[in-house]
Design a protein around this motif. Structure first.
Motif, PDB file in Angstrom:
ATOM      1  N   ASP A  61       0.714  -1.177  -0.129  1.00 55.74           N
ATOM      2  CA  ASP A  61      -0.100  -0.021   0.061  1.00 55.74           C
ATOM      3  C   ASP A  61       0.902   1.096  -0.050  1.00 55.74           C
ATOM      4  O   ASP A  61       0.313   2.245  -0.811  1.00 55.74           O
ATOM      5  CB  ASP A  61      -0.883  -0.129   1.461  1.00 55.74           C
ATOM      6  CG  ASP A  61      -1.755  -1.111   1.354  1.00 55.74           C
ATOM      7  OD1 ASP A  61      -2.720  -1.254   0.659  1.00 55.74           O
ATOM      8  OD2 ASP A  61      -1.398  -2.025   2.260  1.00 55.74           O
ATOM      9  N   LEU A  62       1.977   1.141   0.859  1.00 56.42           N
ATOM     10  CA  LEU A  62       2.788   2.605   1.128  1.00 56.42           C
ATOM     11  C   LEU A  62       4.083   1.932   0.488  1.00 56.42           C
ATOM     12  O   LEU A  62       4.725   1.242   1.248  1.00 56.42           O
ATOM     13  CB  LEU A  62       2.715   2.920   2.498  1.00 56.42           C
ATOM     14  CG  LEU A  62       3.571   3.959   2.815  1.00 56.42           C
ATOM     15  CD1 LEU A  62       3.161   5.505   2.116  1.00 56.42           C
ATOM     16  CD2 LEU A  62       3.496   4.392   4.662  1.00 56.42           C
ATOM     17  N   LEU A  80       4.112   6.438  -7.280  1.00 59.22           N
ATOM     18  CA  LEU A  80       2.719   6.941  -7.892  1.00 59.22           C
ATOM     19  C   LEU A  80       2.290   6.350  -9.035  1.00 59.22           C
ATOM     20  O   LEU A  80       1.077   5.891  -9.156  1.00 59.22           O
ATOM     21  CB  LEU A  80       2.813   8.446  -8.096  1.00 59.22           C
ATOM     22  CG  LEU A  80       2.964   9.392  -6.590  1.00 59.22           C
ATOM     23  CD1 LEU A  80       3.028  10.833  -7.307  1.00 59.22           C
ATOM     24  CD2 LEU A  80       1.724   9.119  -5.864  1.00 59.22           C
ATOM     25  N   GLY A  83       0.736   2.903  -8.331  1.00 59.68           N
ATOM     26  CA  GLY A  83      -0.574   3.105  -7.735  1.00 59.68           C
ATOM     27  C   GLY A  83      -0.344   3.168  -6.167  1.00 59.68           C
ATOM     28  O   GLY A  83      -1.278   2.581  -5.508  1.00 59.68           O
ATOM     29  N   LYS A  84       0.915   3.344  -5.597  1.00 56.06           N
ATOM     30  CA  LYS A  84       1.083   3.290  -4.113  1.00 56.06           C
ATOM     31  C   LYS A  84       1.156   4.804  -3.445  1.00 56.06           C
ATOM     32  O   LYS A  84       1.418   5.710  -4.044  1.00 56.06           O
ATOM     33  CB  LYS A  84       2.544   2.784  -4.234  1.00 56.06           C
ATOM     34  CG  LYS A  84       2.973   1.360  -4.998  1.00 56.06           C
ATOM     35  CD  LYS A  84       2.197   0.356  -4.556  1.00 56.06           C
ATOM     36  CE  LYS A  84       2.619  -0.862  -5.396  1.00 56.06           C
ATOM     37  NZ  LYS A  84       1.760  -2.138  -5.049  1.00 56.06           N
ATOM     38  N   HIS A  85       0.730   4.491  -2.330  1.00 61.14           N
ATOM     39  CA  HIS A  85       0.965   5.846  -1.622  1.00 61.14           C
ATOM     40  C   HIS A  85       2.682   6.127  -1.503  1.00 61.14           C
ATOM     41  O   HIS A  85       3.187   4.817  -1.432  1.00 61.14           O
ATOM     42  CB  HIS A  85       0.407   5.958  -0.310  1.00 61.14           C
ATOM     43  CG  HIS A  85      -1.014   5.683  -0.425  1.00 61.14           C
ATOM     44  ND1 HIS A  85      -1.940   6.557  -1.011  1.00 61.14           N
ATOM     45  CD2 HIS A  85      -2.091   4.625  -0.184  1.00 61.14           C
ATOM     46  CE1 HIS A  85      -3.096   6.414  -0.919  1.00 61.14           C
ATOM     47  NE2 HIS A  85      -3.210   4.968  -0.386  1.00 61.14           N
ATOM     48  N   SER A 109      -2.670  12.846  -8.865  1.00 62.15           N
ATOM     49  CA  SER A 109      -2.988  11.326  -8.463  1.00 62.15           C
ATOM     50  C   SER A 109      -3.921  11.320  -7.287  1.00 62.15           C
ATOM     51  O   SER A 109      -4.282  12.095  -6.643  1.00 62.15           O
ATOM     52  CB  SER A 109      -1.308  10.905  -7.764  1.00 62.15           C
ATOM     53  OG  SER A 109      -1.817   9.324  -7.362  1.00 62.15           O
ATOM     54  N   ASP A 110      -4.637  10.132  -7.331  1.00 62.54           N
ATOM     55  CA  ASP A 110      -5.533   9.815  -6.265  1.00 62.54           C
ATOM     56  C   ASP A 110      -4.793   9.037  -5.108  1.00 62.54           C
ATOM     57  O   ASP A 110      -5.429   8.674  -4.267  1.00 62.54           O
ATOM     58  CB  ASP A 110      -6.633   8.952  -6.764  1.00 62.54           C
ATOM     59  CG  ASP A 110      -6.084   7.646  -7.430  1.00 62.54           C
ATOM     60  OD1 ASP A 110      -4.820   7.360  -7.318  1.00 62.54           O
ATOM     61  OD2 ASP A 110      -7.084   6.665  -7.646  1.00 62.54           O
ATOM     62  N   ARG A 111      -3.381   9.138  -5.134  1.00 66.26           N
ATOM     63  CA  ARG A 111      -2.643   8.430  -4.062  1.00 66.26           C
ATOM     64  C   ARG A 111      -1.792   9.461  -3.166  1.00 66.26           C
ATOM     65  O   ARG A 111      -1.937  10.764  -3.932  1.00 66.26           O
ATOM     66  CB  ARG A 111      -1.215   7.424  -4.825  1.00 66.26           C
ATOM     67  CG  ARG A 111      -1.735   6.389  -5.560  1.00 66.26           C
ATOM     68  CD  ARG A 111      -2.354   5.390  -4.809  1.00 66.26           C
ATOM     69  NE  ARG A 111      -3.998   5.587  -4.762  1.00 66.26           N
ATOM     70  CZ  ARG A 111      -4.783   4.704  -3.830  1.00 66.26           C
ATOM     71  NH1 ARG A 111      -4.278   3.516  -3.248  1.00 66.26           N
ATOM     72  NH2 ARG A 111      -6.015   4.962  -4.107  1.00 66.26           N
ATOM     73  N   GLN A 112      -1.484   9.292  -2.001  1.00 66.49           N
ATOM     74  CA  GLN A 112      -1.017  10.434  -1.263  1.00 66.49           C
ATOM     75  C   GLN A 112       0.441  10.318  -1.191  1.00 66.49           C
ATOM     76  O   GLN A 112       1.171   9.333  -1.030  1.00 66.49           O
ATOM     77  CB  GLN A 112      -1.748  10.379   0.241  1.00 66.49           C
ATOM     78  CG  GLN A 112      -3.174  10.734   0.215  1.00 66.49           C
ATOM     79  CD  GLN A 112      -3.772  10.937   1.442  1.00 66.49           C
ATOM     80  OE1 GLN A 112      -3.245  11.943   2.283  1.00 66.49           O
ATOM     81  NE2 GLN A 112      -4.485  10.002   2.251  1.00 66.49           N
ATOM     82  N   LEU A 283      -3.918   7.852   5.682  1.00 64.72           N
ATOM     83  CA  LEU A 283      -4.306   6.809   4.776  1.00 64.72           C
ATOM     84  C   LEU A 283      -5.801   6.023   5.243  1.00 64.72           C
ATOM     85  O   LEU A 283      -6.473   5.532   4.333  1.00 64.72           O
ATOM     86  CB  LEU A 283      -3.370   5.807   4.671  1.00 64.72           C
ATOM     87  CG  LEU A 283      -1.764   6.411   3.972  1.00 64.72           C
ATOM     88  CD1 LEU A 283      -0.861   5.396   3.907  1.00 64.72           C
ATOM     89  CD2 LEU A 283      -2.088   6.872   2.622  1.00 64.72           C
TER      90      LEU A 283
END
Length: 314
Positions: A61-62, A80, A83-85, A109-112, A283
């Protein structure tokens, strides 16, 4: 939450926090198989030397980037894209162009993305921010920050080439947070050798002055110590702290006013635990990101300006 932790050096400061949590699974990534296995084992983590897996494995995830500064931006952008934070050690990048690339990618991005601006979570610094924002002591007129350390991190250079970006950046963030960007900067530096040095930076503002003093000239028994003196129209806040590799400082803040001196009550918190708690809360959708790339650009530009004056780069 499954985390790919890149880096077996300063990554250990993050690893020590993750190891105390029961809600994360961590795999530590490094280049040297033996070292990676040893460090990961110290914290009870799995070890891996295939960095591509951190990005290609959909279970992560991160991605936590604790690698040398020149690698920061590219690894965050790669996270990013996968697709990862991403959480990245400071500074976000070694130059402002790369930092802006990351900030723009994070906005799209929709990731942080989180930058480890750990000093924002130190209770003593929060007391300073609250004093500036609340206005209870009047306008801030003078701010002096200091940080003097021994060589606590084996193999890490703390010379003139590294001190601005790796030791002064946090202080530049505090200065920007409280006073904004300066109108003038003057710098004096001295080097004992390639790995040990001291820098003094003085910054002028409209109606205020700031000074930042950093040094790696201290003997090992000194450890690491720092603090600030913030002079307002109606009082002074004085902070003194000791710090170490574990990221757990001890210290105090004393308020001096016409009525006398009193020690402020600070919450018991260390900066790395608080920073990682904040990342994971964001998150989970429980907090808004306070350390996004966009929020560090002014401080990074000021740090690069100091680096240019010290080293003649850029």
């Amino acid at each position: 939450m499954k985390i790919a932790l890149l880096g077996t050096g300063f990554g250990q400061a993050h690893a020590a926090v993750y190891a105390q949590r029961g809600d994360v699974e961590v795999v530590m990534f490094g280049r040297d198989p033996d070292k990676t296995a040893a460090v990961a084992g110290k914290f009870g983590f799995a070890a891996c030397t295939d960095t591509d897996r951190a990005f290609d494995d959909g279970s992560f995830d991160l991605v936590d980037v604790c690698l040398p500064v020149p690698q920061h931006a590219d690894h965050v952008l790669r996270a990013l894209d996968a697709g990862k934070h991403a959480l990245v050690e400071l500074p976000l990048a070694g130059d402002i162009a790369d930092a802006r690339r990351v900030a723009e990618a994070a906005r799209r991005s929709d990731r942080q993305v989180f930058v480890d601006m750990f000093e924002r979570f130190i209770p003593a610094n929060r007391a300073l921010f609250d004093a500036v924002d609340g206005g209870g002591y009047g306008r801030l007129e003078q701010l002096s920050l200091w940080n003097r350390t021994a060589h606590l991190w084996p193999g890490a250079s703390l010379g003139l080439r590294t001190l601005p970006l790796e030791a002064m950046h946090s202080d530049m963030d505090i200065i920007v947070r409280t006073l904004g960007r300066p109108d003038s900067i003057d710098v004096t530096a001295v080097a004992r050798d390639d790995d040990s040095a001291s820098i003094e930076a003085v910054m002028g503002f409209d109606g205020a002055i700031a000074r930042d003093s950093v040094s790696s000239l201290m003997p090992m028994p000194w450890g690491a110590r720092g603090g600030y003196t913030a002079t307002f129209e109606g009082g002074v806040l004085e902070s003194v702290a000791t710090m170490g590799f574990d990221g757990r400082p001890s210290g105090s803040v004393t308020a001096h006013t016409a009525e006398g001196a009193r020690e402020l009550e600070l919450p018991a918190a260390d900066q790395y635990t608080a920073m990682i708690d904040h990342v994971l809360a964001c998150l989970r959708g429980e907090a808004d990101n306070e350390i996004a790339p966009e929020s560090v650009l002014d401080a990074l530009q000021l740090t690069i300006d100091v680096d240019r004056l010290v080293n003649g780069v850029g």
